[in-house]
Design an enzyme around this catalytic site. Structure first.
Site, PDB file in Angstrom:
ATOM      1  N   LYS A  35       0.848  -1.201   0.000  1.00 46.14           N
ATOM      2  CA  LYS A  35       0.000   0.000   0.000  1.00 46.14           C
ATOM      3  C   LYS A  35       0.878   1.243   0.000  1.00 46.14           C
ATOM      4  CE  LYS A  35      -0.567  -0.370   5.006  1.00 46.14           C
ATOM      5  NZ  LYS A  35      -0.583   0.838   5.785  1.00 46.14           N
ATOM      6  N   TYR A 256      17.888  29.588   6.521  1.00 45.17           N
ATOM      7  CA  TYR A 256      16.718  30.378   6.905  1.00 45.17           C
ATOM      8  C   TYR A 256      16.644  30.548   8.419  1.00 45.17           C
ATOM      9  CZ  TYR A 256      14.649  30.055   2.238  1.00 45.17           C
ATOM     10  OH  TYR A 256      14.392  30.169   0.899  1.00 45.17           O
TER      11      TYR A 256
HETATM   12  C1  LIG Z   1      -4.245  -4.287   8.329  1.00 46.97           C
HETATM   13  C2  LIG Z   1      -2.780  -4.119   8.127  1.00 46.97           C
HETATM   14  N1  LIG Z   1      -2.025  -5.210   8.017  1.00 46.97           N
HETATM   15  C3  LIG Z   1      -0.686  -5.131   7.842  1.00 46.97           C
HETATM   16  C4  LIG Z   1      -0.053  -3.915   7.758  1.00 46.97           C
HETATM   17  C5  LIG Z   1       1.449  -3.889   7.576  1.00 46.97           C
HETATM   18  O1  LIG Z   1       2.043  -3.377   8.723  1.00 46.97           O
HETATM   19  P1  LIG Z   1       3.627  -3.252   8.813  1.00 46.97           P
HETATM   20  O2  LIG Z   1       4.011  -2.228   7.803  1.00 46.97           O
HETATM   21  O3  LIG Z   1       3.900  -2.811  10.201  1.00 46.97           O
HETATM   22  O4  LIG Z   1       4.162  -4.594   8.479  1.00 46.97           O
HETATM   23  C6  LIG Z   1      -0.797  -2.760   7.897  1.00 46.97           C
HETATM   24  C7  LIG Z   1      -0.131  -1.468   7.879  1.00 46.97           C
HETATM   25  O5  LIG Z   1      -0.545  -0.480   8.422  1.00 46.97           O
HETATM   26  C8  LIG Z   1      -2.208  -2.853   8.074  1.00 46.97           C
HETATM   27  O6  LIG Z   1      -2.964  -1.767   8.197  1.00 46.97           O
END
Ligand SMILES: Cc1ncc(COP(=O)(O)O)c(C=O)c1O
Length: 360
Positions: A35, A256
């Protein structure tokens, strides 16, 4: 001729880290969470590299899933937050996306949909994080409704998400685990609990499916050193170069708002990276950077396109010398700690101005 700033993404390291996640939990199937543009690394390139190994991918929304399908990714893609509107249920069924169901509204959207083929559904249980998930007390009713629906295939998975698995001494993970086991035991279905910190530090939370995100990109999410982090290799390298150099007298200021003042005659290197590239503006003076492979510290405020670095203690710095902002040799979590944030945020904040060079 070009601005010397770019990001290197090591796809070989990504595959290595994925295999390490599988090795830590050999009985589980491990989904690759890609994601937010694969945590800033490029979702399509990362999913393509991992597709021969990963049985499924995880994304936050249907737009991210469609991007992967359009790019030719054919493995199941799990919508980790489920659908946001009822019409997404139809698209998910058509595209073979697996759908997390975490709220009664989503349950009803699935039950009331007219689908050409049944959906694969994961039921999320709220075991104490209180962000998403059906309540353990009402789980049985929703499960039966979904199971009896022609819109749902019978391979339902139960899932939950941990609030504090990164804190290796926080017993809340065990509390959530117990709530989950008690709530789901009567149904005897496959389960999915572990994100990266749980894969790395909570083996009792390894389920039938694990969901590896941050660790795939090569850094530990844990609050303390742990042997499981030794198998990780950083994937992202933020790179630039020295583009200007000057010597200043003691008492002069840099950048700055004159936030950094030289307490001795100093050499200041200007580096072509700034918050317009995703380097955090609130990185404090002294935040480490690597110039020619040697540590130096930021001097003064981060600008949109540049930072200044105190290289007084380094020998022979020249215009064109390579600078690493994070990656191999400089952990992104360490940089994040100087900017009041976490590695997750720094990765996902990198902007499109920074070209990505993929290596194997
Ligand atoms: C439902 C869910 N599963 C897995 C993950 C993966 O988490 P991580 O990046 O800590 O492995 C996330 C990330 O936010 C999540 O929302």
């Amino acid at each position: 001729m070009a601005r010397p700033s770019h990001m290197v993404v090591d796809l070989g390291a990504l595959i290595h880290n994925y295999q390490w996640a599988c090795q830590l939990a050999p009985k589980a199937q491990t989904m690759a969470v890609v994601k937010a543009n694969a945590y800033g690394h490029g979702a399509v390139a990362c999913a393509n590299a991992l597709e021969p190994y990963a049985p499924a991918f995880g994304v936050a929304c249907i737009e991210e899933a469609i991007e992967l399908r359009k790019a030719g990714i054919s493995k199941p893609i799990v919508l980790l937050e489920g659908t946001f509107t009822p019409d997404e249920v139809t698209v998910a069924a058509e595209q073979g996306f697996w759908v997390m169901v975490e709220d009664p509204t989503q349950v009803h959207a699935i039950l009331n949909a007219h689908l050409s083929k049944p959906l694969t559904v994961w039921i999320k249980v709220d075991t104490g994080m209180h962000r998403l998930g059906l309540s353990p007390q009402k789980l049985g009713g929703y499960y039966q409704q979904l199971l009896n629906s022609p819109n749902v295939s019978n391979n339902i998975v139960f899932a939950t998400h941990f609030a504090s698995a990164d804190e290796t001494n926080n017993s809340f993970t065990s509390v959530q685990l117990k709530v989950f086991m008690e709530a789901t035991a009567p149904f005897n279905q496959p389960v999915s609990l572990a994100n990266s910190p749980a894969i790395m530090a909570w083996p009792e939370a390894h389920g039938d499916w694990n969901r590896a995100g941050f660790m795939l990109y090569g850094n530990s999410p844990l609050d303390a050193h742990h042997p499981s982090s030794e198998g990780l290799k950083p994937v992202m390298q933020m790179c630039s170069a020295v583009t200007s150099l000057r010597h200043i007298d003691a008492g002069e200021t840099v950048g700055y708002a004159q936030k950094w003042r030289a307490d001795r005659p100093s050499t200041i290197a200007t580096v072509a990276i700034g918050y317009g590239d995703g380097y955090p503006r609130n990185a404090e003076s002294g935040t480490p950077v690597m110039v020619n492979g040697h540590r130096a510290g930021i001097a003064g405020r981060v600008s949109m396109d540049m930072i200044c670095v105190d290289v007084t203690d380094l020998n022979d710095v020249k215009i064109g010398d390579p600078v690493c902002l994070w990656g191999k040799g400089l952990n992104i979590n360490e940089v994040a700690s100087h900017a009041a944030t976490i590695g997750y945020e720094l990765m996902t904040r990198v902007t499109q101005r920074l070209p990505i060079k993929y290596t194997q």
